[in-house]
Enzyme design. Structure first.
Site, PDB file in Angstrom:
ATOM      1  N   GLU A   5     -39.516  55.413 109.246  1.00  0.00           N
ATOM      2  CA  GLU A   5     -40.442  54.591 110.167  1.00  0.00           C
ATOM      3  C   GLU A   5     -40.785  53.441 109.978  1.00  0.00           C
ATOM      4  OE1 GLU A   5     -44.661  56.418 109.732  1.00  0.00           O
ATOM      5  OE2 GLU A   5     -45.440  55.823 111.730  1.00  0.00           O
ATOM      6  N   ASP A  64     -43.972  57.360 101.704  1.00  0.00           N
ATOM      7  CA  ASP A  64     -45.085  57.212 101.622  1.00  0.00           C
ATOM      8  C   ASP A  64     -45.521  58.310 100.961  1.00  0.00           C
ATOM      9  OD1 ASP A  64     -45.342  55.319 104.397  1.00  0.00           O
ATOM     10  OD2 ASP A  64     -44.346  57.404 105.248  1.00  0.00           O
ATOM     11  N   TYR A 112     -55.700  58.513 103.198  1.00  0.00           N
ATOM     12  CA  TYR A 112     -54.273  57.615 103.366  1.00  0.00           C
ATOM     13  C   TYR A 112     -53.624  59.117 103.183  1.00  0.00           C
ATOM     14  CZ  TYR A 112     -49.182  56.480 103.824  1.00  0.00           C
ATOM     15  OH  TYR A 112     -48.084  56.069 104.073  1.00  0.00           O
ATOM     16  N   ASP A 121     -42.505  50.427 109.650  1.00  0.00           N
ATOM     17  CA  ASP A 121     -42.801  49.412 108.581  1.00  0.00           C
ATOM     18  C   ASP A 121     -42.270  49.227 107.052  1.00  0.00           C
ATOM     19  OD1 ASP A 121     -43.681  52.808 108.281  1.00  0.00           O
ATOM     20  OD2 ASP A 121     -45.427  52.045 107.318  1.00  0.00           O
ATOM     21  N   HIS A 145     -51.751  52.180 113.651  1.00  0.00           N
ATOM     22  CA  HIS A 145     -51.088  52.952 115.199  1.00  0.00           C
ATOM     23  C   HIS A 145     -51.929  53.667 114.813  1.00  0.00           C
ATOM     24  CE1 HIS A 145     -48.977  55.375 111.670  1.00  0.00           C
ATOM     25  NE2 HIS A 145     -48.244  54.783 112.129  1.00  0.00           N
ATOM     26  N   HIS A 174     -36.895  56.430 104.276  1.00  0.00           N
ATOM     27  CA  HIS A 174     -37.932  56.834 105.937  1.00  0.00           C
ATOM     28  C   HIS A 174     -37.430  55.996 107.020  1.00  0.00           C
ATOM     29  CE1 HIS A 174     -41.123  58.599 108.010  1.00  0.00           C
ATOM     30  NE2 HIS A 174     -42.050  57.669 107.212  1.00  0.00           N
ATOM     31  N   HIS A 180     -46.675  51.766  99.481  1.00  0.00           N
ATOM     32  CA  HIS A 180     -48.286  51.475 100.520  1.00  0.00           C
ATOM     33  C   HIS A 180     -48.628  51.243  99.215  1.00  0.00           C
ATOM     34  CE1 HIS A 180     -46.751  51.973 104.369  1.00  0.00           C
ATOM     35  NE2 HIS A 180     -47.230  52.763 104.668  1.00  0.00           N
ATOM     36  N   HIS A 218     -43.478  62.571 105.326  1.00  0.00           N
ATOM     37  CA  HIS A 218     -44.119  63.132 106.274  1.00  0.00           C
ATOM     38  C   HIS A 218     -43.174  62.841 108.106  1.00  0.00           C
ATOM     39  CE1 HIS A 218     -45.959  59.255 108.542  1.00  0.00           C
ATOM     40  NE2 HIS A 218     -45.457  58.559 107.921  1.00  0.00           N
TER      41      HIS A 218
END
Ligand code: FEO
Length: 395
Positions: free
Chosen positions: A80, A164, A191, A82, A24, A78, A224, A145
């Site tokens: 999100e 994250d 990052y 991913d 993104h 989280h 990640h 975040h």
């Protein structure tokens, strides 16, 4: 892919996304990984999942360790996608009645994403979940975040599953910090600069609170990139520096150019900055991705931005970088604006206004030159650069 054993009964069953290059709007030149963790005790827990297209790989990885139907508990740190995209697949496979632990806002957000009626267990700050000999403790990390974000801490093993936080977009079979090369910290910095900088005050507060509490952290497992097992203090110290927005004796001169006049000015300003002993990097916007530019901005003491005037505006690519930078809220910067123009010349003023809106400390009105810089114009740029360099040295 073979799951990575992290400790006895604890595995990374996540996947590697070797080929992603745009996350993104963030350039992921090293690809990334979506890590997910299996903790095997009397109860079996899966912590986080992976992006939806990798759901079958996740199931395949889990199956190398245990029948996925033996998973008793799923933790979603989280929402999100991913990390949650494979949840529908996983919940269907293991049984939709199995408890799903997440933050209160996580439960709301998962419903908003997947319109489901899973067996949610919204957790409170510090709540424990006994798996048998092992205990998971949930830590609220709201806005680090997303509003739903939380960390999960494995008490007996002193392992932090940090969602994250402390992550890097870094694909590789080298899954641990002691195996990864020098690019690891570059990717960790990138990052932070592009995903987390906006929340720097919250991150600082969180780390200081964790340090003060004396919680022992032997390993950090982000969602990640690599796992910090040899030296988790290395990334914690870096996060302290980055979240305090500490700067180095360094300047960036970010510009775009139409007929090389603004570029000539950028190089002359960089020459002037360099003459003061400050490390300087001219960055042509169309030769650099905005996420790499932001990585350089993170620890720069001075950010100088140049733009030609086009249609009475700053150049569109300059506006792109400035609006991106503004959203991430860099602080503690000296600012400068400059540019060339043909007849109207509004860009320098518009750029300066954006930098002032970011609370950058502007050194002086920057050079604004018509058409092609002559020797006097170049000398003015060198002098402007020198003033910026001196401001950096003055600290
Ligand atoms: Fe890696 Fe906020 O997702």
């Amino acid at each position: 892919m073979k799951p990575t054993k992290i400790a006895d009964g604890i595995y990374d069953v996540g996947v590697i996304d070797w080929n992603i290059r745009d996350f993104h709007g963030y350039s992921t030149d090293r690809g990334t990984s979506y890590n997910a963790f299996l903790v095997i005790d009397e109860k079996v827990a899966l912590i986080d999942t992976v992006k939806a297209p990798f759901a079958d790989q996740l199931i395949g990885n889990i199956s190398q360790i245990i029948d996925p139907r033996k998973i008793d508990v799923v933790v979603s740190n989280h929402t999100e996608m991913d990390h949650s995209g494979s949840l529908p697949h996983i919940m269907h496979r293991i049984g939709e009645e199995k408890p799903l632990y997440c933050s209160k806002l996580g439960a709301q957000n998962l419903v908003s994403h997947f319109s489901n009626n899973w067996n949610y267990h919204p957790v409170k700050e510090g709540e424990d979940l006994r798996l048998g000999a092992r205990t998971l403790t949930f830590m609220e990390t709201r806005m680090i975040h997303w509003p739903d974000s939380m960390f999960t801490y494995l008490k007996e093993d002193h392992i932090l599953f940090s969602s994250d936080g402390f992550g890097q977009h870094y694909a590789g079979f080298d899954k641990f910090d002691d195996q990864a090369g020098a690019d690891l910290m570059v990717q960790a910095k990138k990052y932070f600069a592009n995903i987390l900088l906006l929340y720097a005050p919250r991150i600082l507060n969180l780390i200081e609170k964790v340090v003060a509490s004396g919680i022992r952290i032997d390993m950090i497992c982000p969602d990640h990139g690599v796992i910090w097992r040899k030296d988790p203090g290395r990334i914690i110290d870096a996060y302290l520096r980055w979240s305090r927005q500490e700067t180095e004796k360094k300047a960036v001169v970010i510009y775009d150019t139409m007929w090389k006049s603004t570029e000539t000015m950028a190089n002359a300003i960089a020459e002037g900055i360099s003459s003061t002993g400050v490390n300087v990097k001219p960055i042509h916007i169309r030769s650099s991705h905005r996420s790499d530019i932001m990585t350089d901005v993170l620890d720069a003491a001075a950010v100088v931005v140049g733009s030609p005037t086009l249609n009475n505006q700053m150049f569109p690519t300059v506006a792109d970088v400035l609006i991106y930078m503004k959203g991430l809220k860099p602080a503690n910067k000296i600012g400068g604006a400059f540019g060339s123009y043909g007849w109207s010349g509004e860009a320098v003023k518009l750029v300066a206004e954006e930098l002032e809106a970011m609370k950058f400390k502007m050194v002086a009105p920057g050079p604004r030159l018509q058409y092609v810089p002559d020797d006097a114009g170049k000398a003015a740029c060198i002098e402007y650069g020198r003033q910026i360099g001196e401001a950096v040295n003055a600290g």
